[in-house]
Design a protein around this motif. Structure first.
Motif: not given
Length: 118
Positions: A105, A108-110, A112-113
């Motif tokens: 997670l 994935q967030s990095e 997407l950022e």
């Protein structure tokens, strides 16, 4: 099995309660860890009192859905389920699964950022 119904009702209550606050993920983790800790304590007390026990599968599921820190603390504090195999192995696997999902997670967030910056 009334004890199992109570355990899973607590889990459902934690899930529902976490939806009604602004930081639902953190509230979920707090509640599931608190309930996991309490379940280990209740199971230890039941073992000493010769009462109906919390099934190992239920303890493992609570750990798998995020309550493993509460379970690990309770294991050490209550000296409960620290030596029993295969429970110990399954518990460690649930911890590893949680860490892998958490790292996924974060990755994935990095990712997407970075995409949103482009």
């Amino acid at each position: 099995m009334r004890i199992n119904q109570l355990c899973y009702s607590l889990l459902a209550l934690a899930l529902i309660a976490s939806f009604y606050v602004s930081h639902s993920f953190w509230v979920w983790l707090l509640l599931v860890n608190l309930f996991t800790f309490l379940l280990y304590g209740a199971d230890k007390y039941a073992a000493r009192s010769n009462w109906q026990r919390v099934p190992e599968k239920t303890l493992l599921i609570f750990g798998l859905v995020g309550g493993w820190p509460g379970g690990a603390i309770a294991q050490q504090l209550f000296r409960h389920k620290t030596q029993k195999q295969p429970f110990k192995t399954w518990f460690i696997l649930s911890v590893v699964a949680n860490v892998v999902v958490l790292l996924g997670l974060v990755y994935q967030s990095e990712l997407l950022e970075q995409i949103s910056v482009l």
